[in-house]
Design a protein around this motif. Structure first.
Motif, short mmCIF file in Angstrom:
data_model
loop_
_atom_site.label_atom_id
_atom_site.label_comp_id
_atom_site.label_asym_id
_atom_site.label_seq_id
_atom_site.Cartn_x
_atom_site.Cartn_y
_atom_site.Cartn_z
N GLU A 106 12.22 108.84 29.37
CA GLU A 106 11.77 107.69 30.06
C GLU A 106 12.37 106.77 29.03
O GLU A 106 11.86 106.41 28.10
CB GLU A 106 10.30 107.63 30.20
CG GLU A 106 9.84 106.27 30.87
CD GLU A 106 8.42 106.21 31.18
OE1 GLU A 106 7.78 105.14 31.67
OE2 GLU A 106 7.72 107.13 30.79
N THR A 107 13.39 106.15 29.60
CA THR A 107 14.12 105.05 28.82
C THR A 107 14.77 103.76 29.87
O THR A 107 15.23 104.28 30.71
CB THR A 107 15.38 105.49 28.04
OG1 THR A 107 14.74 106.63 27.10
CG2 THR A 107 15.87 104.60 27.05
N GLN A 115 24.85 109.25 24.77
CA GLN A 115 24.53 110.63 24.28
C GLN A 115 23.18 111.09 25.14
O GLN A 115 23.42 112.16 25.62
CB GLN A 115 24.33 110.64 22.80
CG GLN A 115 25.62 110.49 21.95
CD GLN A 115 25.84 108.86 22.01
OE1 GLN A 115 25.09 107.97 22.01
NE2 GLN A 115 27.07 108.71 21.37
N ASP A 116 22.42 110.22 25.46
CA ASP A 116 21.04 110.52 26.04
C ASP A 116 21.54 110.61 27.54
O ASP A 116 21.06 111.79 28.34
CB ASP A 116 20.00 109.45 26.07
CG ASP A 116 19.52 109.43 24.53
OD1 ASP A 116 19.56 110.41 23.95
OD2 ASP A 116 18.92 108.31 24.30
N VAL A 117 22.44 109.99 27.88
CA VAL A 117 22.78 110.04 29.52
C VAL A 117 23.61 111.44 29.83
O VAL A 117 23.36 112.35 30.54
CB VAL A 117 23.63 109.05 30.04
CG1 VAL A 117 24.29 109.37 31.34
CG2 VAL A 117 22.95 107.88 30.01
N ASN A 118 24.56 111.93 28.70
CA ASN A 118 25.19 112.87 28.85
C ASN A 118 24.27 114.26 28.65
O ASN A 118 24.51 115.26 29.39
CB ASN A 118 26.35 113.01 27.82
CG ASN A 118 27.32 112.03 28.12
OD1 ASN A 118 27.63 111.55 29.31
ND2 ASN A 118 28.17 111.75 27.06
N ALA A 161 13.17 105.42 43.80
CA ALA A 161 13.08 104.55 42.55
C ALA A 161 11.70 104.78 42.15
O ALA A 161 10.79 104.12 42.75
CB ALA A 161 13.63 103.47 42.36
N ASN A 162 11.27 105.25 41.15
CA ASN A 162 9.90 105.58 41.09
C ASN A 162 9.25 104.34 40.58
O ASN A 162 9.55 103.73 39.32
CB ASN A 162 9.59 106.77 39.90
CG ASN A 162 10.15 108.00 40.36
OD1 ASN A 162 11.48 108.13 40.60
ND2 ASN A 162 9.39 108.84 40.50
N CYS A 167 13.21 105.88 34.62
CA CYS A 167 13.77 106.93 34.16
C CYS A 167 15.33 107.08 34.96
O CYS A 167 15.37 107.88 35.92
CB CYS A 167 12.84 108.17 34.53
SG CYS A 167 12.28 108.26 36.25
N PRO A 168 16.04 106.04 35.04
CA PRO A 168 17.28 106.00 35.65
C PRO A 168 18.23 107.12 35.58
O PRO A 168 18.84 107.62 36.62
CB PRO A 168 17.99 105.12 35.21
CG PRO A 168 17.58 104.40 33.84
CD PRO A 168 16.18 105.07 33.92
N ALA A 169 18.46 107.81 34.54
CA ALA A 169 19.38 108.96 34.27
C ALA A 169 18.97 109.93 34.98
O ALA A 169 19.41 110.88 35.71
CB ALA A 169 19.68 109.03 32.75
N TYR A 170 17.51 110.29 34.79
CA TYR A 170 16.77 111.43 35.58
C TYR A 170 16.91 111.43 36.93
O TYR A 170 17.23 112.36 37.60
CB TYR A 170 15.40 111.72 35.05
CG TYR A 170 14.45 112.59 35.77
CD1 TYR A 170 14.37 114.11 35.32
CD2 TYR A 170 13.68 112.47 36.85
CE1 TYR A 170 13.78 114.99 35.73
CE2 TYR A 170 13.06 113.30 37.55
CZ TYR A 170 13.24 114.75 36.95
OH TYR A 170 12.22 115.60 37.74
#
Length: 266
Positions: A106-107, A115-118, A161-162, A167-170
């Motif tokens: 959750e970002t 790095q987190d997206v990858n 979209a929650n 949590c866009p990447a999730y």
């Protein structure tokens, strides 16, 4: 010529002797669904990143023995394709896969790092893809593909979209999983392999319960966002696991099964 009738009740749901892999099977939804598969007669191989599975795994393993079947744990990082393929190929004939391995972060979109997206996409999309690929290859190699079934665990977040959950990447990764299932189904139908996705709504797992300690308002807010006015538990997805892995869903492929209490139907 009339079809022969059977006195056996709902035989199409039986999984006797069928070998099914469950990634993310050490705990939570994956382990709950694995137990349901065992009760239907399947032999289960659970793969997960954890060094040792959750405490509940030993109970499920004992239950498998009582049922005359088995569940075996394999420590595998789905990002390690060499180990993943070696593990899957060592299992012999495989009849099904539930790909439930995944991570959440959750970002804010403004704060996400590459790095987190990858990492999110590596586990949730590439890891799921490579697990499905390894299982499909095993099905074709051992000629168990006829009637083989693969279920990729997506999410209602693949569609919505929650509200109140950043949590866009999730969400993007789960949309990828949903689309991946359709494309794999289109390619692998020729081998008799069915591929579907399952999109759950909010599930109260141990990790979510920990989240409620930090954000107690979410327990109430999330429940008001669906048509049933409550959150789900992992056990409410047991039937879906057996349905998707069995002959009960024999004409279902390329589909997404949404079980979210009506959240995304508003």
């Amino acid at each position: 010529m009339a079809e022969q009738t059977s006195t056996e009740r709902l035989p199409e749901f039986k999984l006797d002797g069928r070998v099914i892999v469950v990634s993310g099977g050490a705990r939570g939804l994956g382990l709950t669904q694995a137990e349901a598969l065992l009760e239907a007669g399947a032999i289960v191989h659970a793969i997960d990143l954890l060094t040792t599975p959750s405490d509940d795994f030993s109970r499920v393993a004992a239950r498998a023995t009582e049922l005359g079947t088995s569940i075996t744990y394999h420590r595998v990082d789905v990002r390690d394709n060499a180990v993943l393929n070696a593990t899957i190929s060592s299992l012999g004939p495989i009849h099904g896969l539930i790909a439930a391995a995944g991570i959440q972060q959750e970002t804010s979109a403004l704060d996400y790092t590459p790095q987190d997206v990858n990492r999110m996409l590596e586990v949730n999309v590439t890891g799921v893809f490579m697990t499905a690929q390894a299982v499909a290859k095993a099905m074709i190699q051992h000629r168990t593909a006829k009637g083989g079934s693969i279920c990729l665990i997506a999410s209602m977040s693949a569609t919505i979209a929650n509200k109140g959950l950043i949590c866009p990447a999730y969400n993007a990764s789960k949309a990828g999983v949903k689309q991946l299932a359709k494309n794999l189904a289109s390619e692998w139908g020729q081998y008799g392999i069915r591929v579907n996705s399952l999109s759950p709504g909010y599930i109260v797992t141990a990790m979510v319960e920990d989240l409620f300690i930090k954000f107690p308002e979410r327990q109430t807010d999330w429940a008001t966002q669906n048509m049933l006015g409550r959150l789900s538990s992992p056990k409410e997805f047991r039937g879906a696991a057996v349905f998707l892995m069995s002959a009960a869903s024999s004409f279902m492929t390329g589909s997404d099964l949404i079980i979210d209490g009506g959240h995304s139907a508003w």
